[in-house]
Design a protein around this motif. Structure first.
Motif, PDB file in Angstrom:
ATOM      1  N   ASN A 131     -11.226  18.753  -2.032  1.00 29.70           N
ATOM      2  CA  ASN A 131     -10.639  19.461  -0.892  1.00 29.70           C
ATOM      3  C   ASN A 131      -9.489  20.360  -1.315  1.00 29.70           C
ATOM      4  OD1 ASN A 131     -12.426  18.029   0.649  1.00 29.70           O
ATOM      5  ND2 ASN A 131     -10.917  16.607   1.499  1.00 29.70           N
ATOM      6  N   PHE A 132      -8.875  20.021  -2.462  1.00 24.77           N
ATOM      7  CA  PHE A 132      -7.756  20.824  -2.936  1.00 24.77           C
ATOM      8  C   PHE A 132      -8.221  22.173  -3.463  1.00 24.77           C
ATOM      9  CE2 PHE A 132      -6.224  16.380  -3.923  1.00 24.77           C
ATOM     10  CZ  PHE A 132      -5.468  16.289  -2.765  1.00 24.77           C
ATOM     11  N   ASN A 133      -9.519  22.292  -3.664  1.00 19.69           N
ATOM     12  CA  ASN A 133     -10.131  23.536  -4.125  1.00 19.69           C
ATOM     13  C   ASN A 133      -9.442  24.034  -5.391  1.00 19.69           C
ATOM     14  OD1 ASN A 133     -11.842  25.685  -4.197  1.00 19.69           O
ATOM     15  ND2 ASN A 133     -10.987  26.754  -2.452  1.00 19.69           N
ATOM     16  N   LEU A 174      -3.698  17.107   2.112  1.00 16.70           N
ATOM     17  CA  LEU A 174      -2.543  17.855   1.614  1.00 16.70           C
ATOM     18  C   LEU A 174      -3.057  19.046   0.804  1.00 16.70           C
ATOM     19  CD1 LEU A 174      -0.288  14.861   0.488  1.00 16.70           C
ATOM     20  CD2 LEU A 174      -0.273  16.085   2.665  1.00 16.70           C
ATOM     21  N   PHE A 175      -3.453  20.065   1.504  1.00 18.10           N
ATOM     22  CA  PHE A 175      -4.147  21.179   0.868  1.00 18.10           C
ATOM     23  C   PHE A 175      -3.274  22.004  -0.072  1.00 18.10           C
ATOM     24  CE2 PHE A 175      -6.427  20.656   5.005  1.00 18.10           C
ATOM     25  CZ  PHE A 175      -7.595  20.131   4.475  1.00 18.10           C
ATOM     26  N   GLU A 176      -1.946  21.840   0.023  1.00 15.96           N
ATOM     27  CA  GLU A 176      -1.043  22.602  -0.836  1.00 15.96           C
ATOM     28  C   GLU A 176      -0.721  21.868  -2.133  1.00 15.96           C
ATOM     29  OE1 GLU A 176      -0.174  25.675  -0.080  1.00 15.96           O
ATOM     30  OE2 GLU A 176      -1.340  25.497   1.766  1.00 15.96           O
ATOM     31  N   LEU A 177      -1.262  20.673  -2.310  1.00 20.17           N
ATOM     32  CA  LEU A 177      -0.897  19.850  -3.455  1.00 20.17           C
ATOM     33  C   LEU A 177      -1.316  20.505  -4.768  1.00 20.17           C
ATOM     34  CD1 LEU A 177       0.518  17.100  -3.544  1.00 20.17           C
ATOM     35  CD2 LEU A 177      -1.704  16.049  -3.949  1.00 20.17           C
ATOM     36  N   GLN A 178      -0.338  20.638  -5.688  1.00 22.54           N
ATOM     37  CA  GLN A 178      -0.594  21.220  -6.995  1.00 22.54           C
ATOM     38  C   GLN A 178      -0.601  20.173  -8.106  1.00 22.54           C
ATOM     39  OE1 GLN A 178       1.628  24.796  -7.995  1.00 22.54           O
ATOM     40  NE2 GLN A 178       2.202  25.062  -5.858  1.00 22.54           N
ATOM     41  N   ALA A 179       0.119  19.079  -7.910  1.00 26.46           N
ATOM     42  CA  ALA A 179       0.195  18.040  -8.942  1.00 26.46           C
ATOM     43  C   ALA A 179       0.165  16.670  -8.283  1.00 26.46           C
ATOM     44  CB  ALA A 179       1.465  18.201  -9.767  1.00 26.46           C
ATOM     45  N   LEU A 180      -0.709  15.797  -8.780  1.00 27.12           N
ATOM     46  CA  LEU A 180      -0.804  14.429  -8.281  1.00 27.12           C
ATOM     47  C   LEU A 180      -0.830  13.491  -9.478  1.00 27.12           C
ATOM     48  CD1 LEU A 180      -1.174  12.389  -6.006  1.00 27.12           C
ATOM     49  CD2 LEU A 180      -3.643  12.754  -6.160  1.00 27.12           C
ATOM     50  N   PRO A 239       0.815  -1.220   0.000  1.00 25.17           N
ATOM     51  CA  PRO A 239       0.000   0.000   0.000  1.00 25.17           C
ATOM     52  C   PRO A 239       0.844   1.263   0.000  1.00 25.17           C
ATOM     53  CG  PRO A 239       0.095  -0.928   2.197  1.00 25.17           C
ATOM     54  CD  PRO A 239       0.779  -1.913   1.295  1.00 25.17           C
ATOM     55  N   ILE A 240       0.250   2.325  -0.455  1.00 20.71           N
ATOM     56  CA  ILE A 240       0.884   3.638  -0.330  1.00 20.71           C
ATOM     57  C   ILE A 240       0.819   4.033   1.145  1.00 20.71           C
ATOM     58  CG2 ILE A 240       0.714   6.072  -0.959  1.00 20.71           C
ATOM     59  CD1 ILE A 240      -0.483   5.165  -3.601  1.00 20.71           C
ATOM     60  N   PRO A 241       1.948   4.355   1.762  1.00 15.93           N
ATOM     61  CA  PRO A 241       1.960   4.577   3.214  1.00 15.93           C
ATOM     62  C   PRO A 241       1.137   5.784   3.649  1.00 15.93           C
ATOM     63  CG  PRO A 241       4.053   5.220   2.244  1.00 15.93           C
ATOM     64  CD  PRO A 241       3.281   4.541   1.161  1.00 15.93           C
ATOM     65  N   GLU A 242       0.412   5.611   4.745  1.00 15.98           N
ATOM     66  CA  GLU A 242      -0.395   6.708   5.278  1.00 15.98           C
ATOM     67  C   GLU A 242       0.467   7.856   5.758  1.00 15.98           C
ATOM     68  OE1 GLU A 242      -3.423   5.949   8.012  1.00 15.98           O
ATOM     69  OE2 GLU A 242      -4.346   4.319   6.894  1.00 15.98           O
ATOM     70  N   SER A 243       1.711   7.563   6.091  1.00 16.84           N
ATOM     71  CA  SER A 243       2.592   8.613   6.600  1.00 16.84           C
ATOM     72  C   SER A 243       2.861   9.704   5.571  1.00 16.84           C
ATOM     73  CB  SER A 243       3.919   8.015   7.073  1.00 16.84           C
ATOM     74  OG  SER A 243       4.478   7.181   6.076  1.00 16.84           O
ATOM     75  N   LEU A 244       2.531   9.440   4.285  1.00 17.82           N
ATOM     76  CA  LEU A 244       2.654  10.505   3.283  1.00 17.82           C
ATOM     77  C   LEU A 244       1.800  11.705   3.649  1.00 17.82           C
ATOM     78  CD1 LEU A 244       2.663   8.718  -0.208  1.00 17.82           C
ATOM     79  CD2 LEU A 244       4.488  10.069   0.796  1.00 17.82           C
ATOM     80  N   SER A 245       0.728  11.452   4.371  1.00 12.92           N
ATOM     81  CA  SER A 245      -0.179  12.546   4.729  1.00 12.92           C
ATOM     82  C   SER A 245       0.456  13.531   5.693  1.00 12.92           C
ATOM     83  CB  SER A 245      -1.459  11.976   5.343  1.00 12.92           C
ATOM     84  OG  SER A 245      -1.159  11.270   6.533  1.00 12.92           O
ATOM     85  N   ARG A 296      -6.338  10.398   4.410  1.00 17.01           N
ATOM     86  CA  ARG A 296      -5.676  11.589   4.940  1.00 17.01           C
ATOM     87  C   ARG A 296      -4.798  12.259   3.891  1.00 17.01           C
ATOM     88  NH1 ARG A 296      -2.816   9.489  10.234  1.00 17.01           N
ATOM     89  NH2 ARG A 296      -1.950  11.599  10.172  1.00 17.01           N
ATOM     90  N   LEU A 297      -4.536  11.550   2.779  1.00 16.59           N
ATOM     91  CA  LEU A 297      -3.769  12.166   1.699  1.00 16.59           C
ATOM     92  C   LEU A 297      -4.487  13.385   1.146  1.00 16.59           C
ATOM     93  CD1 LEU A 297      -1.148  11.652   0.070  1.00 16.59           C
ATOM     94  CD2 LEU A 297      -2.538  10.455  -1.605  1.00 16.59           C
ATOM     95  N   CYS A 298      -5.809  13.373   1.230  1.00 14.32           N
ATOM     96  CA  CYS A 298      -6.595  14.499   0.731  1.00 14.32           C
ATOM     97  C   CYS A 298      -6.494  15.714   1.639  1.00 14.32           C
ATOM     98  CB  CYS A 298      -8.053  14.085   0.572  1.00 14.32           C
ATOM     99  SG  CYS A 298      -8.309  12.867  -0.741  1.00 14.32           S
TER     100      CYS A 298
END
Length: 609
Positions: A272-274, A249-255, A211-217, A245-247
């Motif tokens: 949530n990234f608006n 990351l309110f500053e995320l510009q590219a995923l 899995p993708i680790p939750e700690s990325l959040s 919880r990855l969502c």
């Protein structure tokens, strides 16, 4: 004014004292400037550089260090920057200097470094654990070297380097971590006790599993996250394992989660990234379910969910993405009508709906619409139907005239004002071959593909307005009527496919003069008349004109009959008539000859008797 001897002596003393004082100040300033670099910092730098082998065949590093030997102030050395107040070395840039060796443990002695750049330095071996001592390090670039073995794991790089904002370790030979390497096994981030300042994290093109680790959040300031080609081995990793919880990351510009085998549905929290999220790439996975409205961020510029198993309708909220430039939903099971609302998006340049279950008309019976900036329009392999009005392509300005645009790339500003780019890509068919367009190649292509649908009626005459069009494919429909003469205005056209329709009449002769038209297909229609002459047309295979009973001329074997055969028949009749007249003349001469001979003999007999 004349000074006395005593006054003159006093002036000389004052002047001498002033000179001494001034020189003392200058010496102090010069001394301070000369020795801005602290001795321990200079020694640490020398210890670091002396551990490398310098290849005489690659003199870059020799040139760089030549000034180091001739100047005791290390703050003036090439590639070195110091804090002007403290004299501590804070930046070390040795890009392309060909250090040739392992990255020594002594790098940890330069403990005040905020930036370390050894991009393309011919380094190899493991990254030392002492790198974790650089607690002020914000920008680390060790990309394009030859690091091997276990290399740096993220438990070292992320938890210890609390000030780290940007890290680039791609294009190495690691077996565990980071982009474009050969990392395998589960990704371990480790414990992050305090919020990380990391803004950019590329983990693409590896062999991770699990899995993708939750700690990325916990990477709360992350702006760019690339997990594409997460697992080249194609082991199944359920997308629902992505922590919710990855969502946060309110500053995320590219995923970028593209090119994996992620399954499940698209998370409903991307909204949530608006307005921050600009790039969302989820293509080439096994995502299923309805494309949720909640997945749309209003700031999107590039959205690619192609080649998944999505169903249902397109999110209506797409019409609110006023900055959207690139939209690709190809290769899904989307069952919807044409999204007329996207024509209102002022910046839309690429629209790909190919290979879905879209249906119904693509023109509105009451309101006209246009795509002023659209350059690539691919709605092929659906169930669209109806008639295209004659003015359908009016207002498609970007395909009608020369419009300069930037590459299809989206810049994300990271540490130190550095701009990192994400490129959109799409696969198109040109000249019968599939090709992937990436980045600057998009500038060259302006294409329209409406093939494999159920369109009927005439091909719109307004197609001739699209003078910059490179590829036009309208095959496998039910278009009727004649091929519009306006097609001859498309002087940049390279590929034209009108096959598998019900077109009638002649092929416009002027098409033979389109010098860039390398591939064309008119087969399986009801066309008639002679095939136009021209180098481009005559170079086509005969299959491009097959199954048109009325067509004739090269490259078909059927020569044009019509007047030619009639003229041949008339010549044959004239020759036959001439032959008959000659026969009659000989017969008449023979007939006249016999009586003449008899008559002559009779007269001769009478006269001589």
């Amino acid at each position: 004014m004349i000074l006395s001897c005593s006054e003159a002596r006093k002036m000389m003393i004052i002047w001498s004292l002033w000179l001494i004082f001034s020189n003392t100040i200058l010496v102090v300033i010069a001394s301070h400037s000369e020795h801005l670099c602290l001795p321990d910092q200079r020694d640490a730098l020398w210890e670091f550089t002396n551990e490398f082998y310098v290849d005489s065949n690659v003199p870059n590093f020799e040139k760089m260090t030549e000034k180091w030997r001739n100047n005791t102030d290390c703050c003036s050395w090439d590639g070195v920057s110091c804090d002007p107040k403290t004299g501590k070395i804070v930046e070390l840039y040795l890009e392309t200097s060909s250090l040739n060796g392992i990255l020594p443990d002594s790098i940890g002695n330069l403990k005040y470094l905020s930036r370390l750049g050894c991009h393309t330095c011919n380094l190899h071996g493991e990254i030392p654990s002492s790198l974790g001592n650089l607690s002020y390090l914000a920008d680390l670039d060790l990309a394009e070297n030859h690091f091997t073995s276990e290399g740096p794991n993220l438990q070292l790089v992320l938890p210890k380097l609390r000030s780290l904002i940007s890290i680039y370790l791609g294009y190495n030979q690691f077996k565990v971590d980071l982009g474009r390497n050969q990392f395998s096994g589960p990704l371990e981030i480790g414990n992050i006790s305090s919020p990380s300042k990391l803004q950019t994290l590329f983990l693409n093109d590896n062999h991770f599993n699990g899995p993708i680790p939750e700690s990325l959040s916990k990477l709360v300031e992350l702006e760019s996250l690339d997990l594409s080609f997460w697992n080249k081995g194609r082991d199944i990793v359920d997308l629902r394992e992505i922590p919710k919880r990855l969502c946060a990351l309110f500053e995320l510009q590219a995923l970028d989660l593209s090119n994996n085998n992620f399954s499940g549905s698209i998370p409903r929290c991307f909204e949530n990234f608006n307005t921050t999220l600009k790039v969302l790439h989820l293509q080439n996975n096994s995502l299923s379910g309805v494309f949720p409205e909640e997945s749309i961020s209003l700031g999107l510029r590039s959205l690619d969910v192609g080649h998944n198993q999505l169903s249902g309708e397109l999110p209506k909220s797409l019409i609110n993405c006023t900055y959207l430039e690139f939209l690709n939903v190809e290769g899904n099971r989307i069952n919807d009508t044409f999204p007329f609302g996207v024509s209102l998006l002022p910046h839309l340049q690429v629209l790909v709906l190919r290979s879905n279950e879209f249906h119904g008309p693509v023109s509105h019976p009451r309101d006209s619409f246009s795509f002023p900036n659209l350059r690539i329009f691919d709605i092929s392999d659906n169930r669209f139907s109806g008639v295209l009005p004659s003015d359908y392509f009016v207002g498609w300005n970007a395909v009608s005239s020369v419009v300069e645009v930037e590459d299809y790339r989206y810049g994300i500003v990271v540490a130190g004002g550095i701009r990192r780019y994400y490129y959109s890509s799409v696969v198109l068919t040109n000249k019968g071959l599939k090709m992937e367009l990436v980045g600057s190649v998009f500038k060259m292509y302006k294409t329209i593909d409406v093939s494999r649908n159920r369109f009927e009626g005439d091909i719109p005459e307004s197609i001739g307005l699209l003078k910059e069009l490179i590829v036009l494919n309208m095959s496998n429909n039910a278009f009727t009527g004649c091929i519009p003469q306006s097609l001859t205005n498309l002087t940049n056209l390279q590929s034209l496919d009108l096959s598998q329709n019900r077109l009638s009449g002649e092929i416009p002769p002027q098409l033979g003069k389109l010098t860039f038209l390398e591939r064309m297909n008119f087969s399986y229609n009801m066309l008639d008349g002679p095939i136009p002459q021209g180098t481009q047309i005559q170079s086509q295979n005969s299959s491009s004109f097959a199954e048109n009973p009325g067509l004739c001329g090269a490259p078909l074997e059927d020569t044009c009959g019509g007047g030619g055969e009639e003229e041949a028949t008339k010549e044959e009749q004239d020759e036959e008539k001439e032959e008959k007249e000659q026969v009659f003349s000989w017969i008449a001469a023979a007939i006249a000859y016999v009586p003449g001979v008899v008559c002559g003999l009779t007269i001769a007999y009478i006269l001589t008797s």
